[in-house]
Design a protein around this motif. Structure first.
Motif, mmCIF file in Angstrom:
data_model
loop_
_atom_site.group_PDB
_atom_site.id
_atom_site.type_symbol
_atom_site.label_atom_id
_atom_site.label_comp_id
_atom_site.label_asym_id
_atom_site.label_seq_id
_atom_site.Cartn_x
_atom_site.Cartn_y
_atom_site.Cartn_z
ATOM 1 N N SER A 200 0.892 -1.268 0.045
ATOM 2 C CA SER A 200 0.069 -0.074 0.069
ATOM 3 C C SER A 200 0.795 1.228 0.043
ATOM 4 N N SER A 201 2.013 1.275 0.751
ATOM 5 C CA SER A 201 2.780 2.522 0.806
ATOM 6 C C SER A 201 3.236 3.081 -0.552
ATOM 7 N N PRO A 202 4.059 2.074 -1.440
ATOM 8 C CA PRO A 202 4.358 2.704 -2.546
ATOM 9 C C PRO A 202 3.136 2.964 -3.515
ATOM 10 N N VAL A 203 2.056 2.242 -3.515
ATOM 11 C CA VAL A 203 0.921 2.510 -4.504
ATOM 12 C C VAL A 203 0.503 4.008 -4.098
ATOM 13 N N LEU A 204 -0.014 4.110 -2.572
ATOM 14 C CA LEU A 204 -0.459 5.341 -2.216
ATOM 15 C C LEU A 204 0.543 6.536 -2.754
ATOM 16 N N ALA A 205 1.804 6.352 -2.606
ATOM 17 C CA ALA A 205 2.808 7.351 -2.937
ATOM 18 C C ALA A 205 2.603 7.580 -4.407
ATOM 19 N N ALA A 206 2.320 6.498 -5.318
ATOM 20 C CA ALA A 206 2.278 6.698 -6.687
ATOM 21 C C ALA A 206 0.935 7.544 -7.180
ATOM 22 N N CYS A 222 -5.509 1.079 -6.277
ATOM 23 C CA CYS A 222 -6.118 1.236 -5.119
ATOM 24 C C CYS A 222 -7.578 0.654 -4.888
ATOM 25 N N GLY A 223 -8.453 0.807 -6.174
ATOM 26 C CA GLY A 223 -9.602 0.037 -6.174
ATOM 27 C C GLY A 223 -9.487 -1.318 -5.864
ATOM 28 N N GLU A 224 -8.554 -2.147 -6.536
ATOM 29 C CA GLU A 224 -8.426 -3.385 -5.983
ATOM 30 C C GLU A 224 -7.916 -3.608 -4.565
ATOM 31 N N LEU A 225 -7.062 -2.822 -4.236
ATOM 32 C CA LEU A 225 -6.615 -2.903 -2.944
ATOM 33 C C LEU A 225 -7.606 -2.662 -1.872
ATOM 34 N N VAL A 226 -8.549 -1.802 -1.954
ATOM 35 C CA VAL A 226 -9.774 -1.768 -1.208
ATOM 36 C C VAL A 226 -10.589 -3.001 -1.128
ATOM 37 N N ARG A 227 -10.675 -3.675 -2.276
ATOM 38 C CA ARG A 227 -11.362 -5.040 -2.142
ATOM 39 C C ARG A 227 -10.617 -5.913 -1.281
ATOM 40 N N VAL A 228 -9.414 -5.989 -1.636
ATOM 41 C CA VAL A 228 -8.311 -6.977 -0.937
ATOM 42 C C VAL A 228 -8.334 -6.818 0.542
ATOM 43 N N VAL A 229 -8.118 -5.602 1.027
ATOM 44 C CA VAL A 229 -8.119 -5.167 2.304
ATOM 45 C C VAL A 229 -9.525 -5.765 3.074
ATOM 46 N N ARG A 230 -10.483 -5.275 2.514
ATOM 47 C CA ARG A 230 -11.719 -5.770 3.370
ATOM 48 C C ARG A 230 -12.804 -6.494 2.207
ATOM 49 N N VAL A 275 -14.335 3.065 -1.944
ATOM 50 C CA VAL A 275 -13.757 3.295 -0.540
ATOM 51 C C VAL A 275 -15.214 3.468 0.196
ATOM 52 N N ILE A 276 -16.119 4.341 -0.200
ATOM 53 C CA ILE A 276 -17.314 4.695 0.681
ATOM 54 C C ILE A 276 -18.234 3.285 0.888
ATOM 55 N N SER A 277 -18.469 2.482 -0.386
ATOM 56 C CA SER A 277 -18.939 1.498 -0.334
ATOM 57 C C SER A 277 -18.399 0.290 0.757
ATOM 58 N N THR A 278 -16.882 0.141 0.676
ATOM 59 C CA THR A 278 -16.180 -0.669 1.698
ATOM 60 C C THR A 278 -15.890 -0.489 3.022
ATOM 61 N N PHE A 279 -15.634 0.899 3.122
ATOM 62 C CA PHE A 279 -15.135 1.498 4.393
ATOM 63 C C PHE A 279 -16.214 2.611 5.027
ATOM 64 N N GLY A 280 -17.264 2.619 4.557
ATOM 65 C CA GLY A 280 -18.449 3.684 5.087
ATOM 66 C C GLY A 280 -18.560 3.679 6.557
ATOM 67 N N ASP A 281 -18.649 2.541 7.220
ATOM 68 C CA ASP A 281 -18.788 2.589 8.650
ATOM 69 C C ASP A 281 -17.697 3.003 9.334
#
Length: 907
Positions: A200-206, A222-230, A275-281
């Protein structure tokens, strides 16, 4: 790929210092190695049937050469391996990797070695080498989507270096990000959880990069990272919370930045929706500031479509995101979009509104709903069935929702119902619109939720079948649509209303004098549709009434009666099946119609996985086999379909019985049983597959039968197997292909002259067989390319087809285009031989006295040939063909041809 004894190098052949750096390749020539790589690449793309052999003999050496010291040679080695991967994907499309001789299985055995070798290349200083290495990994994931699950940990450092290293170029970062996105999307989320922090660190930096292409690609990652994280809202033992705000902040910084490229804006909007759909809470405090920004993006013509789709994702979130701060303005914006000319925007708006009404319907005011219904009524039209389906689906959602009011129901009755009734009468109604309308969801919803009289709706539907002075009779397809609506409406209205409707339909069949065939036709179809869904045995004599309709002089009434009887039998098989079988035995003149009724029963049973009683099976089989030798082709086809579907129900009995009849003395019987096997092939896995597999050759080898009807049936069966179950026939193809190719050749003994008095007519009885054979080759090229040698087919068989009948030329143009895409080297090798028939086709002019239909057919033929030429023109190296260059030059000199060609190129 063997080593040579020449010691020259591309940079400085006399550089002693470089010579001292050589390892075990000291006496190898870079030119020979490069030529060997290119030669192997040519073999891979032109001889797809040798892919398995390439894996067994050349692939290990190719992987070893990833360590090549000369960068240009290394790139050629990478490209050759990429060609091998792509060709593997081409030839194994739709196949599993369980067969130990298949290219996919052989590639899977080399994955560990590939990753180990590529990891070494990712540690090299050369940017070009690292870009090539990521290209190899990307193609590997495309062909074997889940093959890197055990190697992610070893690949993460290479991704980090590519994104973090100051010497990395934009191209390298993009390649690394594209690969990361692919690997995240194709593997299970838990595989990445130990490495999320490192990734995540280098991707967010990019995401913060200045170059827009890097930023856009990083946002997609990042979109794929969101699905993987949660991956789900339920706990999976992984703490995702530390990553929520860093991801949100990185994307929000891009979302609020107006001065950036459109691609970045759209990627940021899409990613924020995820992000909102996955982490909205976890982002309740941030939503009041974030959601209005997304709504604001809907006001921009460039980003509004992406923003609409983002809200669809948010609305379907299982977290039930709080949209109260923007819901009113959001619905207002979306309602306005329904009036826009942009069709794609309207479709996306309907989908988003449907999800919003489903999730937040009780929070939307009834006034807004009434405006929506008015807008929806203008979208229901036969001119756009997909839009119509979406509009009808939204209407049903509005009426079945908790907030449905009398005003909404009234608006639907007044605005939408007349449009739906008009739609039902259209012969074009099919696909999703038919599923929505004819499942009667709209009528069902009106009965249940809009307090609309059942009889009022039923009368409206039945009135649709009345012929009008302006348009004449109602189309046959429209009657089927109306019948399905009547059936589901009756079932929705309860047993009492359903029973009264059945009695009314029976009275129509009893009393109708035969003058109103549309009324009789609709009554039969409606009874069939109701009977398929409900047991009608309580209505005494219904089967006799339907049988009496067989006496009608009109074929459409007979067909409808057959359909009705078969579907009524489905509702109560023990009661009606013996009746149908006895009727077939006793009614010689009605056997064809009754066999269609039996077919309806058998097809429905094969779909529902229901079993017949043993006594019924024996009687059905005896009856069907008695009709295999019928002189009427229609009867034989119905029998074949019945036998094929019976094989799905009783494979242990049917397969041996069919096999025995492949050696029958009667050609019609042999043709019927082969056709039956074709009808038994379905896309889904069946118990039949393992039973028929050892016996397939008994049926398909009839392709060399002495009777052309049998050969054509065998070719059709082979084509069906190739399309649905290619793995079942691959072992037979080496023996079958020469026989199949032989069917594409004109047979003089099948051409006859018919004397028609003042003139003679030439009839080619082999035309349909040749057409079926070329269609089969086209299917095999798509599903079994690894078993075919295209070079042996192109000359002489494809060339012969390009000079054959109109229908065959069109088909051969498609085959040539497919070969140009999948096997360019094989086509390029014989291109000069193909130019002449193509040139004759595009230059052909009909006779002066030719009718308009002949001119239109010739124009279609020319366009078809030009599409094939366009596909050939895209082949790398096509300039080496002097004849093809001459053809292109001649086309440029013809304003008519060149204009058509340019139009086709731009399609």
């Amino acid at each position: 790929m063997d080593e040579d004894t020449d010691d020259e190098t591309p940079e400085d052949e006399e550089d002693d210092e470089s010579a001292n750096e050589y390892t075990d390749d000291e006496d190898a020539s870079w030119k020979v190695r490069r030529a060997a790589a290119k030669c192997l690449a040519g073999l891979i793309v032109s001889r797809s049937e040798m892919i398995s052999k390439v894996y067994q003999e050349a692939c290990p050496k190719l992987i070893d050469r990833f360590k090549e010291r000369e960068e240009n040679v290394k790139m050629d080695v990478f490209n050759t391996f990429i060609d091998l991967l792509r060709q593997t994907g081409n030839v194994t499309k739709g196949q599993t990797d369980t067969d130990e001789s298949s290219p996919k299985w052989l590639l899977k055995q080399e994955v560990s070695k590939v990753v180990k070798s590529i990891n070494r290349q990712l540690r090299e200083k050369s940017v070009k080498t690292k870009v090539g290495a990521f290209s190899v990994l990307r193609e590997l994931v495309v062909v074997l989507p889940d093959c890197l699950a055990d190697h992610i940990g070893s690949l993460v450092p290479g991704i980090e270096r590519a994104l973090n290293d100051k010497s990395s170029t934009s191209n390298l970062k993009i390649e690394a990000l594209v690969f990361t996105k692919l690997v995240l999307a194709s593997h299970a989320p838990p595989v990445f959880h130990p490495y999320i922090k490192a990734l995540s660190s280098p991707v967010l930096a990019a995401v913060g990069e200045r170059y827009y292409k890097v930023t856009a690609e990083a946002l997609r990652v990042c979109g794929e990272l969101v699905r993987v994280v949660r991956p789900s809202t339920q706990s999976m033992g992984f703490d995702f919370k530390p990553f929520v705000h860093p991801i949100y902040n990185a994307i929000m910084s891009r979302l609020t930045n107006q001065d950036q490229d459109q691609e970045v804006k759209e990627s940021a909007i899409t990613c924020m929706g995820l992000v909102i759909s996955t982490f909205g809470d976890e982002l309740r405090k941030e939503l009041p500031s974030c959601l209005p920004v997304l709504v604001d993006r809907m006001g921009n013509e460039i980003t509004r479509l992406t923003a609409v789709k983002a809200f669809a994702v948010i609305a379907t979130s299982p977290l039930h995101i709080d949209l109260s701060c923007v819901l009113v303005s959001l619905i207002a914006e979306l309602t306005g979009f329904l009036r826009k000319a942009n069709r794609v925007l309207r479709q996306a708006t309907l989908i988003t509104m449907n999800t919003l009404v489903t999730a937040y319907g009780d929070k939307i005011g009834s006034d807004a709903y009434e405006v929506i219904v008015v807008e929806l009524s203008s979208l229901i039209s036969v001119s756009d069935l997909h839009m119509t389906a979406l509009a009808l689906e939204l209407c049903c959602t509005l009426m079945t929702g908790k907030s449905c009011s009398e005003n909404i129901s009234l608006a639907v009755r007044n605005k939408v119902l007349p449009q739906a009734l008009t739609l039902v009468k259209s012969p074009l109604l099919q696909g999703q619109a038919l599923l929505v309308t004819c499942s009667a969801r709209i009528f069902e919803a009106l009965v249940y939720h809009a307090n609309t009289s059942f009889y009022t709706l039923l009368d409206s539907l039945l009135s649709c079948a009345k012929p009008s002075p302006q348009s004449g009779g109602v189309p046959k397809q429209a009657l089927y649509s109306i019948a399905q609506c009547v059936a589901v409406l009756c079932l929705a209205a309860g047993d009492k209303n359903c029973s009264s409707t059945v009695k009314m339909l029976m009275e129509i069949l009893k009393d109708d004098s035969g003058t109103n065939t549309a009324k009789q036709h609709l009554a039969l179809l409606s009874l069939g549709e109701i009977g398929r869904r409900k047991d009608l045995s309580a209505h005494a004599g219904i089967e006799t009434i339907v049988i009496e309709s067989f006496q009608s002089p009109f074929e459409e009434i007979k067909s409808a009666a057959s359909y009705a009887l078969g579907n009524i039998a489905v509702g109560n098989l023990p009661n009606y099946l013996p009746f149908i079988l006895n009727q077939i035995d006793n009614q010689q003149k009605k056997q064809y119609i009754l066999l269609h009724s039996l077919k309806e029963v058998i097809v429905r049973q094969s779909v529902d996985k229901a079993d017949f009683q043993n006594s019924s099976v024996e009687k059905i089989l005896a009856l069907l086999f008695n009709h295999c030798e019928s002189e009427e082709e229609g009867v034989r086809n119905v029998v074949a379909e019945c036998l094929g579907k019976m094989a799905l129900i009783e494979p242990e009995k049917l397969v041996p019985a069919l096999k025995v009849r492949t050696t029958s003395q009667a050609a019609f019987t042999r043709a019927t049983v082969v056709t039956a096997v074709k009808y038994s092939v379905v896309e889904r896995p069946e118990k039949l597959d393992e039973i028929i597999f050892p016996e397939i050759s008994s049926f398909l080898m009839l392709i060399k039968d002495g009777d052309r009807h049998v050969r054509r049936a065998a070719v059709a069966a082979l084509s069906t197997f190739a399309h649905y179950k290619p793995n079942l026939i691959k072992g037979l193809l080496p023996e079958l292909l020469p026989l199949l190719y032989d069917q594409t050749v004109i047979k003089k003994e099948l051409i006859r002259t018919v004397d028609l008095g003042p003139f003679k007519h030439v009839v080619d009885d082999g035309l349909e067989l040749r057409k079926a054979a070329f269609e089969c080759v086209f299917t095999l090229l798509d599903s079994c390319l690894d078993q075919l040698n295209p070079s042996s087919f192109i000359i002489p068989f494809l060339k012969s087809g390009l000079e054959d009948h109109y229908d065959l030329k069109m088909l051969c143009h498609l085959i040539l285009s497919l070969l140009a895409d999948k096997c360019p080297s094989a086509v390029l090798a014989v291109l000069d031989s193909l130019v002449e028939p193509l040139q004759k086709t595009i230059n052909f002019k009909p006779k002066q006295d030719a009718v308009k239909q002949e001119h239109d057919r010739n124009e279609d033929m020319i366009r078809s040939a030009l599409r094939a030429i366009s596909s050939l023109d895209r082949i790398s190296g096509v300039d080496y063909s002097h004849k093809f260059k001459s053809l292109m030059a001649d086309m440029k000199r013809s304003e008519r041809l060149w204009g058509k060609y340019q139009t086709i190129r731009n399609e």
